[in-house]
Design a protein around this motif. Structure first.
Motif, PDB file in Angstrom:
ATOM      1  N   SER A 130       2.884   2.449 -13.246  1.00 26.71           N
ATOM      2  CA  SER A 130       3.212   2.974 -11.916  1.00 26.71           C
ATOM      3  C   SER A 130       4.678   3.340 -11.752  1.00 26.71           C
TER       4      SER A 130
ATOM      5  N   PRO B  51       1.228   3.464  -6.194  1.00 24.99           N
ATOM      6  CA  PRO B  51       0.384   4.667  -6.086  1.00 24.99           C
ATOM      7  C   PRO B  51      -1.033   4.290  -5.639  1.00 24.99           C
ATOM      8  N   GLU B  52      -1.687   5.206  -4.940  1.00 25.84           N
ATOM      9  CA  GLU B  52      -3.049   4.960  -4.458  1.00 25.84           C
ATOM     10  C   GLU B  52      -4.015   4.645  -5.588  1.00 25.84           C
TER      11      GLU B  52
ATOM     12  N   ARG C 153      11.273  -1.203  -3.087  1.00 26.48           N
ATOM     13  CA  ARG C 153      10.904  -0.466  -1.863  1.00 26.48           C
ATOM     14  C   ARG C 153      10.318  -1.357  -0.768  1.00 26.48           C
ATOM     15  N   ASN C 154      10.288  -2.663  -0.972  1.00 26.15           N
ATOM     16  CA  ASN C 154       9.797  -3.587   0.050  1.00 26.15           C
ATOM     17  C   ASN C 154      10.971  -3.931   0.970  1.00 26.15           C
TER      18      ASN C 154
ATOM     19  N   ARG D 207       0.822  -1.218   0.000  1.00 24.97           N
ATOM     20  CA  ARG D 207       0.000   0.000   0.000  1.00 24.97           C
ATOM     21  C   ARG D 207       0.850   1.261   0.000  1.00 24.97           C
ATOM     22  N   SER D 208       2.031   1.211   0.595  1.00 26.86           N
ATOM     23  CA  SER D 208       2.885   2.397   0.604  1.00 26.86           C
ATOM     24  C   SER D 208       3.877   2.393  -0.558  1.00 26.86           C
ATOM     25  N   ILE D 209       3.841   1.372  -1.383  1.00 22.89           N
ATOM     26  CA  ILE D 209       4.785   1.262  -2.496  1.00 22.89           C
ATOM     27  C   ILE D 209       4.130   1.653  -3.820  1.00 22.89           C
TER      28      ILE D 209
END
Length: 167
Positions: A156, A36-37, A130-131, A32-34
């Protein structure tokens, strides 16, 4: 939950929906933070289809971690689709409420054992750049980042990086 309450076994067709559900729950929580919404999480229907293919593939073995009758984690140990001389650890997912409880380690180790048993001397995996939690877990288990090997999700722009290790 203690890891001695876990059973790691080959996934069957009857596990496909549960594996897809675990995959989706973990992806939603971890990514969810990696992403885009505006990017939707993977659809359960697509994941069910994907897990059906993974469970029936002759190129590897889909494994699940079960606590009693509940599927709590997944992993696939298979031939790397881009290099048949290399094994691949693929789709390691654990229910978010069980993260850092040993389920991922148990699945990882079972997958490594399967790859060794199939005769692979080397294995690779892909993980989102980014994980950081997953990357740290893999690095603690001997996986090494391969510089210059990455894939980009479009539109993305999220990047996946390659790790490898000797078996």
């Amino acid at each position: 939950m203690a890891t001695n309450d876990l059973t790691i076994r080959a996934a069957t067709a009857t596990d496909v929906l549960a594996a897809a559900t675990v995959h989706r729950a973990a992806a939603v929580a971890a990514f969810r933070s990696i992403f885009p919404e505006t990017e939707e999480p993977p659809a359960l229907e697509w994941l069910v289809e994907n897990w059906s293919e993974l469970v029936s593939s002759p190129d590897g073995e889909a494994l699940i971690a079960a606590a009693g009758d509940e599927v709590v984690g997944t992993v696939v140990a298979r031939t790397d689709p881009h290099d048949p001389a290399v094994g691949q650890l693929h789709r390691l997912y654990v229910l978010p409420e069980l993260w850092q409880g040993g389920v991922g380690t148990a699945l990882h180790d079972a997958a490594i054992d399967r790859l060794r048993a199939r005769g692979f001397a080397r294995a690779g995996l892909w993980v989102l750049e980014r994980n950081t939690a997953a990357r740290a877990m893999y690095e603690r288990r001997g996986w090494v980042l391969v510089p210059g090997r990455e894939m980009r999700y479009e539109p993305s722009g999220v990047i996946e990086v390659r790790y490898e290790r000797e078996l």
